[in-house]
Design an enzyme around this catalytic site. Structure first.
Site, PDB file in Angstrom:
ATOM      1  N   GLU A 127       0.880  -1.175   0.000  1.00 20.62           N
ATOM      2  CA  GLU A 127       0.000   0.000   0.000  1.00 20.62           C
ATOM      3  C   GLU A 127       0.908   1.213   0.000  1.00 20.62           C
ATOM      4  O   GLU A 127       1.499   1.549   1.024  1.00 20.62           O
ATOM      5  CB  GLU A 127      -0.874  -0.009   1.264  1.00 20.62           C
TER       6      GLU A 127
ATOM      7  N   CYS B 264      -2.132   9.275   2.447  1.00 25.55           N
ATOM      8  CA  CYS B 264      -1.851   8.572   1.183  1.00 25.55           C
ATOM      9  C   CYS B 264      -2.958   8.833   0.179  1.00 25.55           C
ATOM     10  O   CYS B 264      -2.703   8.982  -1.012  1.00 25.55           O
ATOM     11  CB  CYS B 264      -1.667   7.081   1.419  1.00 25.55           C
TER      12      CYS B 264
END
Ligand code: NDP
Length: 504
Positions: free
Chosen positions: A245, A279
């Site tokens: 991720e 993110c």
């Protein structure tokens, strides 16, 4: 929870690291730097714990994980204080990420059996004599390597799903947020005292590297693409699978028919909250040209009212990682040098450890502020002809993590959402997908691969097990050395009948 326990527990460690409040530079706690030997020992202990935990079965694991959720909920205020101290983010933001983590633990606990448990599947005509069973078994030990920006929500997105699937976890938090990592591990121990199903190893990149090399059954990594490449290289040594991720360069698209106030609110929050250290934070905004100036005005008005600080009224805190400030400065300077227009703030917004909000308009697409992850409270805003051009520009990126579309036309918004290459898209809001535990979370390209959250997230930490049981002798046995031509012809005829039809 008294975090100094970690200092005392590990007084023997040769090397230590200090967890520091980024706003005040106050030392929060000291932690050992674990080397390969300590990491290996933790993985060894986890193997035993994994066998015990897998043996508990879905129902008991569900009860324990729900007890963990409840513990986190009851101690939310304490954990939020620690997150606030260790990352510098406002208390309310810390509470928000913990609430989201709680929702994910709840979902993973309640859905593991349904998603992963044994089920019969149809065998098909050719194998009609077989009973077919599918189930998803735990991998064993999962190594979780976490970042510092959401030190609860992000690792829990892997830890909860890995535990619900029946694995034990060895967790290495970022060296910037080990106290939060320690708190999470201790809290699980409160409800699962028998075996260390979740263990903490602390240290910097080398500790993470040791975990990737340790022979765990999977690594769940969250962090930058650059580090993911190193982790992947280490995982290659033992063919250890990896879910990565990584970062993003998320775009928000504003159609000509969008609710401009809602879109400006979303862009401001998506880009500036948590000092842009998200993110799935918004970094680029593409706005239909008819409404470009009105939108920019609304966004500027909101951004200008935003203030970073360490006090309770501040909208966001300091940059958690001091080195990030240089990257932000470089991106702003590059954008301005290439002709970008500062609408709110600019280079003067940088006042370490804080960075004020920065809105840059008309920044050329090849600028760093458009192509690279900035990870700061900055937004570039550019006009586009329509949503379709917005999609093209948004997709023209090495990252593909999240995105958002604003339009009152549901059909057009959905078409744009589908065409965006990102793994997740919110229509008429930002980052909403992260709060829906049934939805998978992850990206492609420089944003990584694999999925956490949802059914895909549970399967990510499992291995599919296929079982057939022969119920009766086959009508025509083709898997024997005594196979007859007659049987072969019979099956060939059946296959032709079933699959030989012409399709146009
Ligand atoms: P890093 O890539 O710097 O670090 C991530 C983790 O990897 C940290 O625990 C770090 O340890 C560890 N690490 C560093 N080097 C190695 C190595 N060689 N081998 C194994 N592990 C190593 O990321 P940040 O912590 O700075 O986090 C920010 C990044 O994370 C941003 O790019 C952000 O977009 C991304 N992110 C992605 C999310 C997602 O779900 N897609 C969610 C949250 C963040 P240490 O910190 O101790 O050096």
């Amino acid at each position: 929870m008294d975090t100094s326990v970690w200092t005392q527990d590990h007084a023997w460690a040769a090397e230590t690291l200090e967890s520091v409040n980024p706003a005040t530079s106050e030392v929060i706690a000291t932690f050992p730097v674990h080397g390969a030997a300590e990491v290996g020992a933790a993985v060894q202990r986890a193997r035993e714990a994994a066998a015990w935990w897998a043996g508990l079965g879905y129902a008991q694991r569900r009860t324990r994980l729900l007890a963990w959720k409840s513990h986190l909920t009851r101690y939310l205020a304490r954990l939020a204080e620690l997150v606030h101290n260790e990352t510098g983010k406002p208390l309310a933001d810390a509470q928000l990420e913990i609430m989201l983590a709680i929702v994910h633990i709840d979902w993973a606990a309640k859905h593991a059996r349904k998603v992963l448990g044994p089920r019969r599947v149809r065998s098909g005509l050719i194998a009609i004599n077989q009973a077919s069973l599918l189930e998803y078994q735990p991998l064993g030990v999962v190594g979780v390597i976490g970042p510092w920006n959401y030190p609860v929500f992000t690792p829990v997105g892997s830890i909860a799903y890995a535990l619900a699937a029946g694995n034990a976890v060895v967790f290495k938090p970022s060296e910037l947020t080990p106290a939060v990592g320690g708190w999470l591990v201790s809290s699980l121990r409160e409800v699962v005292p028998e075996q260390p199903v979740l263990q903490l190893v602390t240290g910097g990149g080398e500790t993470g590297q040791a975990l990737a090399l340790s022979g765990v059954d999977k690594i769940a990594f969250t962090g930058s693409a650059a580090t993911a490449k190193k982790v992947m290289a280490a995982c290659a040594e033992n063919l250890t699978p990896l879910v990565a991720e990584c970062g993003g360069k998320d775009a928000l698209l504003v159609g000509a028919d969008a609710d401009l106030d809602a879109a400006a609110d979303a862009a401001a929050w998506g880009g500036l909250s948590n000092a842009g250290q998200t993110c799935v934070g918004i970094e680029r905004v593409y706005v239909a040209e008819e409404v470009y100036h009105s939108f920019l005005e609304k966004l500027a008005e909101r951004a200008a009212a935003v203030r970073p600080g360490d006090d309770r009224e501040a909208d966001y805190g300091p940059m958690t990682m001091p080195a990030q400030v240089e990257i932000i400065e470089r991106h702003i300077a590059d954008a301005l040098a290439r002709g970008g227009r500062p609408v709110v703030g600019g280079l003067s917004s940088v006042s370490r450890p804080y960075v004020g909000p920065v809105i840059l308009a008309d920044v050329p697409e090849e600028s760093r502020a458009v192509t690279e992850e900035t990870f700061g409270p900055t937004l570039t805003v550019s006009p586009v002809r329509d949503l379709e051009e917005g999609v093209r520009r948004a997709n023209d990126s090495s990252y593909a993590l999240g995105s958002a579309v604003f339009s009152k036309n549901g059909r057009r918004a959905l078409a744009a959402a589908r065409s965006l290459r990102s793994g997740m898209t919110s229509v008429n809001s930002v980052i909403a997908f992260a709060s829906v535990p049934a939805l998978p979370f992850g990206g492609s390209g420089n944003s990584g691969f694999g999925r956490i959250h949802g059914a895909d997230g549970l399967r990510e930490f499992s291995r599919a097990k296929a079982i057939t049981r022969q119920r009766m002798r086959p009508m025509a046995d083709l898997t024997t050395l005594r196979r007859s031509d007659k049987d072969m012809n019979r099956v060939l005829q059946l296959i032709t009948l079933l699959h030989g039809k012409r399709y146009r």
